[in-house]
Design an enzyme around this catalytic site. Structure first.
Site, mmCIF file in Angstrom:
data_model
loop_
_atom_site.group_PDB
_atom_site.id
_atom_site.type_symbol
_atom_site.label_atom_id
_atom_site.label_comp_id
_atom_site.label_asym_id
_atom_site.label_seq_id
_atom_site.Cartn_x
_atom_site.Cartn_y
_atom_site.Cartn_z
ATOM 1 N N GLY A 1 0.829 -1.198 0.000
ATOM 2 C CA GLY A 1 0.000 0.000 0.000
ATOM 3 C C GLY A 1 0.859 1.241 0.000
ATOM 4 N N ALA A 2 0.273 2.356 -0.401
ATOM 5 C CA ALA A 2 0.994 3.625 -0.447
ATOM 6 C C ALA A 2 0.029 4.753 -0.129
ATOM 7 C CB ALA A 2 1.635 3.836 -1.819
ATOM 8 N N GLY A 3 0.567 5.803 0.472
ATOM 9 C CA GLY A 3 -0.244 6.965 0.812
ATOM 10 C C GLY A 3 0.599 8.217 0.820
ATOM 11 N N GLY B 1 3.845 7.558 3.151
ATOM 12 C CA GLY B 1 4.889 6.632 2.732
ATOM 13 C C GLY B 1 4.333 5.391 2.069
ATOM 14 N N VAL C 1 4.087 1.061 2.243
ATOM 15 C CA VAL C 1 4.141 -0.085 3.130
ATOM 16 C C VAL C 1 4.471 -1.330 2.310
ATOM 17 C CG1 VAL C 1 2.841 -1.548 4.738
ATOM 18 C CG2 VAL C 1 2.479 0.927 4.724
ATOM 19 N N LYS D 1 7.019 0.085 6.888
ATOM 20 C CA LYS D 1 6.585 1.353 6.293
ATOM 21 C C LYS D 1 7.786 2.248 6.072
ATOM 22 C CE LYS D 1 3.091 4.933 6.596
ATOM 23 N NZ LYS D 1 1.823 5.311 7.252
ATOM 24 N N ASP E 1 -5.773 10.475 12.878
ATOM 25 C CA ASP E 1 -6.037 10.111 11.482
ATOM 26 C C ASP E 1 -6.895 8.848 11.417
ATOM 27 O OD1 ASP E 1 -5.946 10.326 8.765
ATOM 28 O OD2 ASP E 1 -3.842 9.744 8.541
#
Length: 322
Positions: A88-90, A93, A95, A110, A202
């Site tokens: 995953g990415a956001g 950063g 993961v 991460k 968050d």
């Protein structure tokens, strides 16, 4: 014994830089140069060159085998963690699913985006807050196993969760039993964190993970904000939460609080119960849960549940769970 000798100074500068403490390494050079000038001397070209390498993040200063954050990708190893694939990415950063060979377990690693990891605010707060988060021990908080910072990057190692995230489970209304179980677990975890002085800041679907048995866990406490009563704690480059999960006061630029976490969990509850995106008070939540959503997502923080214990009690009463 020999304050003008530079070899110990250069060794100290390299050690500090390899520990991710670039500014301290540069201060050592400045202090040594000042001491030499006071004695009518000048630093050697070698020390000047090392100072320039530190300023430019010269990769040759890192120990052999260390992977720079820009070269991280599946198939490489980072401090004993073998990267398997991107999970995953956001905005913060990327993961990766990784394998820790020393203990034979899968983990989530991460990698914080380099542009964020180098900001003064992040550098100042990262280690202190990561230690606080590593101390959070709760059955429904994803544990933080390890963390470190290097020049140009920061890393967090967490338990690997194989049940996906809440993002995968939205889009249809949940049954009351499932709502009671999952949100009871999440509210209990947030209440524990609040009692330890940590606000999540968050709360959103991507930060709720599940194990193979369907139990829920809060993650991404790695950039949590400590100090519940500090209104300005969430200002600056780390404040990345966006609507609809950001409370009205966070959107106005005010710091995160218990009330803002209550709001975020209320939005998640509305989306799980309705199967639709949260659009404010008009989101179609029927039955007893409607009142819980309305109170949790009230525009005025003072009108929300005062803490997670009150939220949890109202939730379980609404779904008929003891």
């Amino acid at each position: 014994s020999h304050p003008t000798r530079e070899r110990p100074v250069r060794l100290l500068m390299r050690a500090l830089y390899r520990s991710g403490r670039q500014s301290e390494a540069l201060r050592v050079a400045t202090r040594h140069t000042r001491d030499l000038v006071d004695q009518g001397l000048e630093p050697s070209p070698g020390l000047r060159r090392l100072e320039g390498q530190i300023l430019q993040h010269d990769p040759t200063l890192l120990p052999e085998g260390v992977v720079s954050p820009g070269d991280i990708k599946p198939g490489r190893s980072v401090r004993g963690y073998e990267l398997r694939e991107e999970a995953g990415a956001g905005s913060v950063g990327v993961v990766y699913r990784a394998f820790q060979a020393s203990v034979g377990r899968e983990v989530a690693l991460k990698v914080v985006n380099p542009h964020l990891a180098e900001t003064p605010e992040f550098v100042r707060r990262f280690a202190e807050e990561a230690r606080v988060v590593a101390g959070l021990e709760h059955p429904h908080i994803v544990p933080l196993h390890d963390f470190w910072r290097e020049p140009g990057g920061a890393f967090l190692v967490m338990r690997w969760m194989d049940g996906g995230s809440m993002e995968d489970r939205l889009g249809h209304g949940w049954e009351p039993d499932e709502i009671g179980r999952v949100f009871g677990q999440l509210s209990d975890a947030l209440g524990y964190a609040h009692s330890a002085g940590v606000v999540h800041r968050d709360v959103k679907p991507a930060n709720v993970l599940f194990d193979g048995a369907g139990n829920a866990y809060l993650c991404d406490f790695g950039l949590a904000v400590t100090g519940i009563d500090t209104g300005a704690a969430g200002d600056g480059p780390l404040a990345t939460i966006q609507p609809p999960y950001a409370s009205p006061e966070q959107i106005r630029g005010e710091g995160p609080t218990v009330a803002s976490d209550v709001f975020g969990l209320g939005v998640l509850l509305a989306e799980a119960a309705s199967g639709a995106e949260f659009l404010g008070p008009d989101t179609a939540v029927d039955g007893p849960l409607r009142e819980v959503v309305l109170v949790a997502t009230a525009a005025n923080p003072a009108d929300r549940y005062p803490d997670m214990a009150a939220f949890r009690a109202a939730l379980l009463d609404a779904v008929g769970t003891t």
